[in-house]
Design a protein around this motif. Structure first.
Motif, PDB file in Angstrom:
ATOM      1  N   GLY A  87      46.221 110.176  -1.947  1.00  0.00           N
ATOM      2  CA  GLY A  87      44.917 110.212  -1.298  1.00  0.00           C
ATOM      3  C   GLY A  87      44.475 108.834  -0.845  1.00  0.00           C
ATOM      4  O   GLY A  87      43.988 108.660   0.286  1.00  0.00           O
ATOM      5  N   PHE A  88      44.670 107.837  -1.693  1.00  0.00           N
ATOM      6  CA  PHE A  88      44.294 106.469  -1.319  1.00  0.00           C
ATOM      7  C   PHE A  88      45.215 105.920  -0.235  1.00  0.00           C
ATOM      8  O   PHE A  88      44.780 105.150   0.632  1.00  0.00           O
ATOM      9  N   GLU A  89      46.480 106.319  -0.267  1.00  0.00           N
ATOM     10  CA  GLU A  89      47.387 105.891   0.805  1.00  0.00           C
ATOM     11  C   GLU A  89      46.957 106.500   2.140  1.00  0.00           C
ATOM     12  O   GLU A  89      47.014 105.847   3.184  1.00  0.00           O
ATOM     13  N   ALA A  90      46.525 107.766   2.102  1.00  0.00           N
ATOM     14  CA  ALA A  90      46.049 108.419   3.321  1.00  0.00           C
ATOM     15  C   ALA A  90      44.813 107.718   3.873  1.00  0.00           C
ATOM     16  O   ALA A  90      44.686 107.510   5.089  1.00  0.00           O
ATOM     17  N   ILE A  91      43.893 107.327   2.984  1.00  0.00           N
ATOM     18  CA  ILE A  91      42.694 106.616   3.422  1.00  0.00           C
ATOM     19  C   ILE A  91      43.079 105.283   4.057  1.00  0.00           C
ATOM     20  O   ILE A  91      42.557 104.894   5.109  1.00  0.00           O
ATOM     21  N   GLY A  92      44.017 104.567   3.424  1.00  0.00           N
ATOM     22  CA  GLY A  92      44.468 103.297   3.971  1.00  0.00           C
ATOM     23  C   GLY A  92      45.096 103.463   5.337  1.00  0.00           C
ATOM     24  O   GLY A  92      44.850 102.667   6.258  1.00  0.00           O
ATOM     25  N   SER A  93      45.916 104.515   5.508  1.00  0.00           N
ATOM     26  CA  SER A  93      46.555 104.776   6.794  1.00  0.00           C
ATOM     27  C   SER A  93      45.514 105.070   7.874  1.00  0.00           C
ATOM     28  O   SER A  93      45.629 104.611   9.014  1.00  0.00           O
ATOM     29  N   LYS A  94      44.493 105.834   7.505  1.00  0.00           N
ATOM     30  CA  LYS A  94      43.451 106.197   8.465  1.00  0.00           C
ATOM     31  C   LYS A  94      42.609 104.985   8.859  1.00  0.00           C
ATOM     32  O   LYS A  94      42.143 104.876  10.005  1.00  0.00           O
ATOM     33  N   LEU A  95      42.408 104.058   7.914  1.00  0.00           N
ATOM     34  CA  LEU A  95      41.562 102.892   8.177  1.00  0.00           C
ATOM     35  C   LEU A  95      42.332 101.708   8.761  1.00  0.00           C
ATOM     36  O   LEU A  95      41.724 100.700   9.132  1.00  0.00           O
ATOM     37  N   ALA A  96      43.656 101.820   8.854  1.00  0.00           N
ATOM     38  CA  ALA A  96      44.472 100.703   9.334  1.00  0.00           C
ATOM     39  C   ALA A  96      44.008 100.142  10.680  1.00  0.00           C
ATOM     40  O   ALA A  96      43.931  98.915  10.846  1.00  0.00           O
TER      41      ALA A  96
END
Length: 393
Positions: A252-261
């Motif tokens: 979930g945190f990796e997905a958030i990071g990918s979206k905010l990149a």
């Protein structure tokens, strides 16, 4: 002609199902349950990475010669069989061939899928949107893993081989979706001359340093999330049912990071985004090595967030640095060769170190080495950018 919006959707769906491997959070526990010991498990992983190295160039040549889509379809087909192998043969040999088949399937996809989408988006004059497509594909893929991995521990407790059966079905869906993607023709037939040009281009430009930047991230993420994740949780006294939901939390945190990149890129240039993300990843390993259960989950989440930010940015950097479209898949495969070669060497001693309770030493050494390495690369890339000599452009 297929609409670009539909192609983007199909590509995202393909990546979603191809990467939805439910057994990832529990394969260590499954192998232990069927009788394998730590040395056998880590030996298989080392062989897996080495096999990946040996397969990358041949599969990159296949993609450049016969088409990126063809290579993607072959990869999905092989993955279906790979997921069934351990069920048929739950032995050391069965798991070894399982991981060798996974290595083949992923090597067929690794350069080809990225090259396919990059070339397609450029062919329809939407090259600037490539990074968003990759980020969205990664984001939705991670969201899918959040839901799937959250229940995989209980799924395994209900039926040991259920994660493998479901993973096989997912790969089959990816294969069917891949058939709907339009074929795009590789720019030219790969030749020995093109290969020499590709190798020369990589070895005489900053592309090599950008590749190495990606290697630092990939190796740390792969070693932690695949090889050390389950031993760490076991050492911290987590029970088996928590293996799935804790990886789901990380995802979930990796997905958030990918979206905010993309937002980070508006504040800092791409090279520094990747460098600072690697530093954060390294610091999170330090946190995991010193704290208890709650702190370990916090460190895992920080680690995953930084990885999510770094991956799409680094992939764009690498693609932008490849000036020869005719050998794009082969050039991307060269990065994967370095990735897996380092992983193969790194995994070799892990079985003995883990068995001897040296997890903290592994994490701290990796963190320190990574910070020094990426800092040196940042300086090197900046100097190359200032050097006007033709062979370093």
């Amino acid at each position: 002609m297929t609409k670009p919006s539909l192609v983007r959707t199909l590509y995202i769906v393909f990546q979603f199902f191809f990467n939805l491997l439910l057994w990832v959070p529990v394969f260590y526990a499954v192998q232990r349950q069927v009788g394998l010991v730590d040395k056998q498990i880590f030996d298989i992983q080392s062989i897996y990475y080495l096999a990946f190295c040996l397969m990358e160039v041949p599969t990159g040549l296949i993609a450049d010669r016969f088409g990126f889509r063809t290579s993607m379809l072959l990869g999905a087909g092989v993955l279906v069989a790979a997921n069934v192998l351990p069920i048929v043969a739950p032995t050391y040999d069965g798991f070894l061939w399982h991981f060798l088949a996974v290595a083949l399937s992923r090597s067929l996809i690794s350069g080809a899928s990225s090259a396919y989408m990059y070339e397609y988006m450029n062919s329809v004059s939407l090259g600037n949107e490539y990074k968003k497509v990759e980020a969205d594909a990664r984001f939705y893929g991670l969201v899918g893993r959040i839901a799937a991995w959250a229940v995989v521990g209980w799924l395994m407790a209900w039926q040991l081989w259920a994660p493998y059966w479901i993973s096989a079905v997912n790969a089959a869906v990816a294969l069917l979706v891949g058939l709907l993607l339009p074929q795009i023709t590789a720019a030219v037939t790969e030749t020995a001359s093109n290969w020499r040009e590709t190798a020369s281009h990589v070895l005489n430009s900053r592309l090599l340093l950008i590749m190495l930047q990606g290697v630092a991230i990939f190796v740390m993420v792969r070693i932690l999330q695949v090889n050390l994740y389950q031993p760490i949780l076991s050492a911290k006294k987590f029970d088996i049912t928590s293996f799935g939901w804790s990886m789901s939390l990380m995802t979930g945190f990796e997905a958030i990071g990918s979206k905010l990149a993309p937002r980070f890129r508006t504040k800092v240039d791409d090279l520094r985004v990747v460098t600072w993300s690697t530093v954060v990843i390294s610091l999170s390993l330090v946190i995991v090595s010193y704290v208890g259960q709650a702190g370990t989950l916090l460190g895992f989440c920080l680690f995953s967030f930084a990885a999510g930010v770094a991956f799409p940015v680094q992939k764009q950097l690498l693609n932008d640095s490849i000036t020869q479209s005719k050998t794009r898949a082969t050039a991307l495969s060269m990065e994967s060769i370095i990735d897996r070669a380092v992983c193969a060497v790194a995994v070799l001693p892990l079985g003995g170190l883990v068995a001897n309770g040296k997890l903290n030493e592994i994490l701290l050494t990796t963190a320190a080495a990574a910070i020094v390495f990426v800092s040196s690369l940042q300086i090197g890339i900046q100097r190359l950018a200032k050097d006007p000599s033709p062979n370093k452009r």
